[in-house]
Design a protein around this motif. Structure first.
Motif, PDB file in Angstrom:
ATOM      1  N   TYR B  84       0.768  -1.122   0.186  1.00 62.10           N
ATOM      2  CA  TYR B  84       0.082   0.081  -0.009  1.00 62.10           C
ATOM      3  C   TYR B  84       0.769   1.121   0.036  1.00 62.10           C
ATOM      4  CZ  TYR B  84      -3.963  -2.953   1.203  1.00 62.10           C
ATOM      5  OH  TYR B  84      -4.885  -4.064   1.298  1.00 62.10           O
ATOM      6  N   PHE B 415     -12.727 -13.048   7.631  1.00 64.36           N
ATOM      7  CA  PHE B 415     -13.627 -12.048   8.246  1.00 64.36           C
ATOM      8  C   PHE B 415     -14.504 -12.854   9.354  1.00 64.36           C
ATOM      9  CE2 PHE B 415     -17.557  -9.196   7.986  1.00 64.36           C
ATOM     10  CZ  PHE B 415     -16.825  -8.108   8.673  1.00 64.36           C
ATOM     11  N   ASP B 418     -12.351 -14.747  12.085  1.00 63.23           N
ATOM     12  CA  ASP B 418     -10.935 -14.134  12.948  1.00 63.23           C
ATOM     13  C   ASP B 418     -11.554 -14.063  14.355  1.00 63.23           C
ATOM     14  OD1 ASP B 418      -8.662 -12.574  12.951  1.00 63.23           O
ATOM     15  OD2 ASP B 418      -9.970 -10.926  13.870  1.00 63.23           O
ATOM     16  N   LYS B 422      -8.451 -15.135  16.848  1.00 59.41           N
ATOM     17  CA  LYS B 422      -7.902 -13.906  17.865  1.00 59.41           C
ATOM     18  C   LYS B 422      -8.072 -14.460  19.127  1.00 59.41           C
ATOM     19  CE  LYS B 422      -9.454  -9.789  19.824  1.00 59.41           C
ATOM     20  NZ  LYS B 422     -10.788  -8.681  19.664  1.00 59.41           N
ATOM     21  N   HIS B 427      -4.089 -15.222  13.685  1.00 56.52           N
ATOM     22  CA  HIS B 427      -4.497 -14.305  12.630  1.00 56.52           C
ATOM     23  C   HIS B 427      -5.713 -15.248  11.808  1.00 56.52           C
ATOM     24  CE1 HIS B 427      -4.811 -11.544   9.184  1.00 56.52           C
ATOM     25  NE2 HIS B 427      -4.028 -10.951   9.650  1.00 56.52           N
ATOM     26  N   GLY B 428      -6.881 -14.363  11.513  1.00 55.38           N
ATOM     27  CA  GLY B 428      -8.023 -14.973  10.778  1.00 55.38           C
ATOM     28  C   GLY B 428      -7.634 -15.499   9.691  1.00 55.38           C
ATOM     29  N   ASP B 452       0.636 -11.501   7.006  1.00 55.14           N
ATOM     30  CA  ASP B 452       1.779 -10.536   6.843  1.00 55.14           C
ATOM     31  C   ASP B 452       2.478 -10.142   7.988  1.00 55.14           C
ATOM     32  OD1 ASP B 452      -0.242  -8.969   7.770  1.00 55.14           O
ATOM     33  OD2 ASP B 452      -0.734  -7.948   6.105  1.00 55.14           O
ATOM     34  N   SER B 528       0.101  -8.506  16.321  1.00 54.68           N
ATOM     35  CA  SER B 528       0.539  -7.405  15.452  1.00 54.68           C
ATOM     36  C   SER B 528      -0.835  -7.103  15.128  1.00 54.68           C
ATOM     37  CB  SER B 528       1.642  -7.576  14.592  1.00 54.68           C
ATOM     38  OG  SER B 528       1.082  -8.435  13.783  1.00 54.68           O
ATOM     39  N   SER B 529      -0.822  -5.736  14.486  1.00 52.33           N
ATOM     40  CA  SER B 529      -2.086  -4.954  14.029  1.00 52.33           C
ATOM     41  C   SER B 529      -2.604  -5.912  12.966  1.00 52.33           C
ATOM     42  CB  SER B 529      -1.841  -3.804  13.487  1.00 52.33           C
ATOM     43  OG  SER B 529      -0.971  -3.935  12.356  1.00 52.33           O
ATOM     44  N   PHE B 530      -3.910  -5.959  13.100  1.00 47.15           N
ATOM     45  CA  PHE B 530      -4.955  -6.880  12.227  1.00 47.15           C
ATOM     46  C   PHE B 530      -5.443  -5.867  11.065  1.00 47.15           C
ATOM     47  CE2 PHE B 530      -8.823  -8.253  10.972  1.00 47.15           C
ATOM     48  CZ  PHE B 530      -8.613  -9.653  10.658  1.00 47.15           C
ATOM     49  N   THR B 531      -5.113  -5.999  10.051  1.00 47.44           N
ATOM     50  CA  THR B 531      -5.951  -5.627   8.704  1.00 47.44           C
ATOM     51  C   THR B 531      -6.417  -6.390   7.746  1.00 47.44           C
ATOM     52  OG1 THR B 531      -4.008  -4.967   7.630  1.00 47.44           O
ATOM     53  CG2 THR B 531      -5.032  -3.063   9.028  1.00 47.44           C
ATOM     54  N   LEU B 532      -7.756  -6.428   7.315  1.00 43.31           N
ATOM     55  CA  LEU B 532      -7.783  -7.413   6.156  1.00 43.31           C
ATOM     56  C   LEU B 532      -8.665  -6.599   5.299  1.00 43.31           C
ATOM     57  CD1 LEU B 532      -8.432 -10.720   5.649  1.00 43.31           C
ATOM     58  CD2 LEU B 532     -10.371 -10.239   6.809  1.00 43.31           C
ATOM     59  N   GLU B 533      -8.166  -6.797   3.909  1.00 44.97           N
ATOM     60  CA  GLU B 533      -8.965  -6.048   2.912  1.00 44.97           C
ATOM     61  C   GLU B 533     -10.056  -7.000   2.306  1.00 44.97           C
ATOM     62  OE1 GLU B 533      -7.035  -4.205  -0.030  1.00 44.97           O
ATOM     63  OE2 GLU B 533      -8.677  -3.897  -1.212  1.00 44.97           O
ATOM     64  N   LEU B 534     -11.339  -6.675   2.209  1.00 47.43           N
ATOM     65  CA  LEU B 534     -12.325  -7.406   1.389  1.00 47.43           C
ATOM     66  C   LEU B 534     -12.492  -6.888   0.234  1.00 47.43           C
ATOM     67  CD1 LEU B 534     -14.951  -7.648   4.705  1.00 47.43           C
ATOM     68  CD2 LEU B 534     -13.157  -9.202   4.084  1.00 47.43           C
TER      69      LEU B 534
END
Lengths: 83, 715
Positions: B84, B415, B418, B422, B427-428, B452, B528-534
């Motif tokens: 990104y 999603f 997750d 958690k 991680h999901g 990641d 660590s921080s969780f971000t998941l793009e849908l």
């Protein structure tokens, strides 16, 4: 005005908010910034996952799911409708 | 002099980045872009089958390179990791940035998603700060059209100051034009004047203070304004890279350091602390992206498409989300297990026919009988057994799984699930790598690349072996049908099915439990921080799915398995046929292992079969039958009843069957998987851990069950 701010995960589903403050630190903060979570950005709370956490949001044209731990560090101001 | 210096320098750098160029005339093109923009489709369509994949030097991130010809020039396309941003928050971002900065690509192509241009422009603007030679490829134009988004590409090109090409890579649309423009930029026929970001006055002032000190030392090898900005942002990774690739240490430049300190103090006086600087920089970039987007994009609908909204409403709903997911995955597994039977039998028959021909051929050559035995009964039979058992299920499972991936459904599974992961500090996306593991653990381990964060990735790799793969399902199924089902005639198949289902659920529970245990002990630390793009749902490309999943996954995994099965067949044959005294080495070993194995509810032969089955778990049952019959070669018994009688004659009870099932679920990973784990983690320590953890788990569980049952007088 401070009192109007709520953490992002408390933003009701289907409503919009404007990001006013990021209290996350370090790596998490940098990742949030990269995804476009910056001051004065409009964000919509889309839907909860079956267990209620994570929640999916739309920001800058993408749908991103975040856990409540992360979103409790993003403070937003609720607005009635997208401008 | 300058020329030679530079060219040798470039050559060394090429080696550092493992660029596969054959001639110095080859033109190097870097391919950058956000994840989910169809970057790999662009890459595949431009390069066709002229690809080479490996890893970035010293990193576990995949490095794909390919070639294409255009007007008599060879272009080497280097696929950078999808990111990104380039602010080096992750290994992927660092690799992408280092290649653009120091790999000297003649052109950098940035693939962007037409349906969400604004966020993609963030990366574009960051790259434009580093290099002038950029082509922007606006991909997924068809999706944008479907969503009634229109983009003024000419205006975008004017605003960015670099060429812009619209493409629909999956149909190959616009790619010829893209090649033309790449060529023009590479050969200097198009002049580019990239848009530079206007920062806040205070930051611009700081840049002008620092820039002159850098200009002297880096000598145009890097954009000095950008480097100055990175230094103000305290980007130590960049300093390291400069040291690494350009061979000088900016941090030792005292004059520069003094000025930097002074600038930071000045900034602080104005109220800008160090962390605020990053916020300010990112804000400025996004504001610029926002401005550009407003000028070139006109959209008649919202970006999160109403149809996607409706699909998500069902597929991730509180009520139906998880049941639909279970049904879908269950259907995939059912189709794999049921559908694989027929082709498996056909393959086995073909190999049998071939074997007869081979025997005739060896006879005609007059080869000694021991060569015939080693070659046919040892190597050939092991090899063909592995192929006929493994190939059909993989050729069904992988395309189906890739189909779900292509549709955009897989992130929804992550999603949905997750929350449970958690709780296990994982991680999901591990849900996805586990699904892949049901197909093949080696493929599951490779798929852990989608996670990641390093810690969660390691957890997913180590625990992947707890889900039973295609090779272990046959053992579970035969045990269930032989020993659990046949004692209760009325519910026969139902009971067998339920017990298999139970095993799958157990494997998921163990995975979550061990994940939690790992993160509380040897992998301590917060998730660590969780971000998941849908990403938006997309129309799958069936033909490409089949080709890619067969080539990338099925044949890849099968190739590794075959490479291990052939020598293993040789060793197994030797052990079963070479005798010391009057018994074979195999029996000697089994007798040695017997006391320990009995504690676990097994016997020495079962343990030996698992040890010899390490190359591929498919051969565990055949080895077992072979050693019980002391025939010395692998064979398939004609009926299940015969097989059961053989087992009972060797002292089996239902407890033996249960313990064998449990041990099938929890023991060391197969050779292929271990090899893959070594490659993915680049560490012997974690490879050993991945061996020990499931093995110990199996010992403990089998011991408790066996001893418990005996204590309670159940057997």
């Amino acid at each position: 005005m401070q009192s109007n701010l709520i953490p992002l995960h408390q933003l009701p589903i289907g409503s919009f908010g404007i990001i006013k403050k990021l209290t996350a630190q370090g790596n998490t903060r940098r990742r949030m910034l990269d995804l476009g979570f910056i001051y004065n950005t409009t964000i919509e709370s889309l839907r909860k996952s079956p267990a209620g956490d994570p929640i999916a949001y739309e920001i800058r044209g993408t749908v991103i799911a975040l856990r409540n731990e992360e979103t409790s560090n993003i403070l937003v101001e609720t607005i009635s409708k997208q401008e | 002099m300058g020329l030679t210096n530079q060219s040798t320098g470039t050559k060394v750098l090429k080696e550092m980045f493992r660029v596969q160029s054959e001639s110095p005339k080859d033109i190097i093109v870097a391919l950058a872009g956000n994840p989910n923009t169809g970057k790999s489709t662009v890459f595949n369509n431009l390069t066709g089958l002229n690809q080479h994949t490996g890893n970035w030097p010293g990193k576990t991130v995949a490095n794909a390179q390919g070639k294409f010809m255009h007007e008599n020039n060879t272009y080497i396309l280097v696929d950078l990791p999808g990111t990104y941003s380039l602010l080096a928050n992750s290994v992927e971002e660092q690799i992408a940035r280092d290649f653009i900065c120091f790999g000297h690509p003649q052109v950098t192509v940035i693939v962007t998603d037409a349906t969400c241009l604004e966020r993609n422009l963030n990366l574009v603007l960051q790259i434009l700060e580093i290099t002038d030679k950029v082509v922007v490829c606006v991909n997924l134009m068809d999706e944008a059209k479907r969503k009634k988004i229109s983009i003024d590409l000419n205006h975008l090109s004017e605003l960015l100051g670099v060429p812009v090409v619209g493409t629909t890579a999956r149909d190959g649309k616009g790619l010829e034009k893209l090649k033309d423009i790449i060529a023009k930029v590479a050969l200097g026929k198009v002049r580019t004047t990239p848009k530079k970001i206007q920062y806040d006055e205070i930051i611009e002032k700081a840049i002008t203070e620092i820039e002159p000190y850098i200009q002297n030392s880096i000598n145009d090898q890097l954009n000095s304004k950008w480097t100055a900005l990175r230094l103000i942002d305290s980007d130590n990774l960049l300093l390291e890279s400069i040291n690494n690739y350009l061979d000088f240490d900016l941090s030792k430049d005292e004059l520069l350091n003094l000025t930097l300190k002074k600038t930071h103090l000045e900034l602080e006086k104005e109220g800008f602390k160090l962390e605020d600087i990053r916020d300010q920089i990112v804000s400025n970039i996004f504001k610029t992206a926002e401005n550009i987007t407003q000028k070139v994009v006109s959209s008649q609908s919202k970006t999160y498409h109403p149809i996607d909204r409706k699909i998500d409403h069902i597929l991730t709903s509180r009520l139906f989300g998880i049941p639909i997911m279970l049904a879908l995955l269950g259907f995939v597994f059912w189709l794999t297990i049921e559908g694989a039977n027929i082709p498996s039998n056909i393959l086995a028959n073909i190999f049998l026919l071939l074997e007869k021909k081979l025997v005739l051929f060896l006879g005609w050559l007059n080869t000694p009988i021991w060569i015939h035995d080693i070659f046919i009964l040892g190597i050939y039979r092991t090899l063909t057994w592995v192929i006929s058992v493994m190939l059909p299920p993989m050729a069904i499972f992988f395309p189906l799984f890739t189909l779900l991936e292509d549709l955009g459904y897989l992130p929804r599974i992550a999603f949905n699930l997750d929350h449970f992961f958690k709780k296990a500090c994982a991680h999901g996306k591990q849900a996805l790598t586990m699904c892949m593991g049901f197909g093949c653990n080696a493929a599951g381990v490779i798929s852990c690349r989608i996670i990641d964060s390093p810690r969660e990735r390691l957890i997913a790799i180590i625990t992947n072996n707890f889900v039973p793969c295609n090779g272990r399902f046959p053992i579970l199924i035969s045990m269930a049908t032989l020993f659990i089902a046949s004692t209760h005639d009325t519910f026969n198949s139902l009971l067998a099915t339920l017990s298999i289902l139970g095993v799958i659920i157990l494997s998921v529970i163990i995975t979550l439990f061990i994940s939690k245990l790992l993160s509380k002990t040897i992998l301590k630390g917060l998730p660590s921080s969780f971000t998941l793009e849908l990403p938006p749902y997309r129309k799958p490309q069936i033909g490409k799915i089949i080709i890619r999943s067969i080539f990338d996954r099925t044949l890849f995994v099968l190739g590794r398995a075959v490479a291990i099965a052939a020598p293993a067949g040789f060793i197994i044959w030797l052990m079963a046929n070479v005798t010391i005294g009057s018994t074979s080495i195999l029996t000697h070993c089994a007798q040695f292992l017997d006391p320990f194995s009995q504690l676990l509810g097994l016997d020495g032969y079962i343990m030996m079969a698992f040890i010899l089955g390490m190359p591929a778990n498919e051969i565990v049952i055949p080895i077992l039958i072979m050693s019980y019959m002391s025939e010395g070669t692998m064979l398939e018994l004609d009926s299940l009843i015969e097989m059961k009688q053989l087992f009972i004659a060797n002292g089996w009870t239902w407890l033996t069957a249960i313990c064998t099932m449990l041990f099938t679920l929890n023991h060391w990973p197969c050779g292929t998987t271990l090899w893959t784990i070594k490659k993915e983690t680049q560490s012997w320590k974690w490879t050993w851990m991945s061996f020990l953890i499931p093995t110990l788990t199996g010992f403990v569980i089998c011991f408790i069950v066996a001893q418990g049952a005996r204590l309670l007088n159940l057997v």
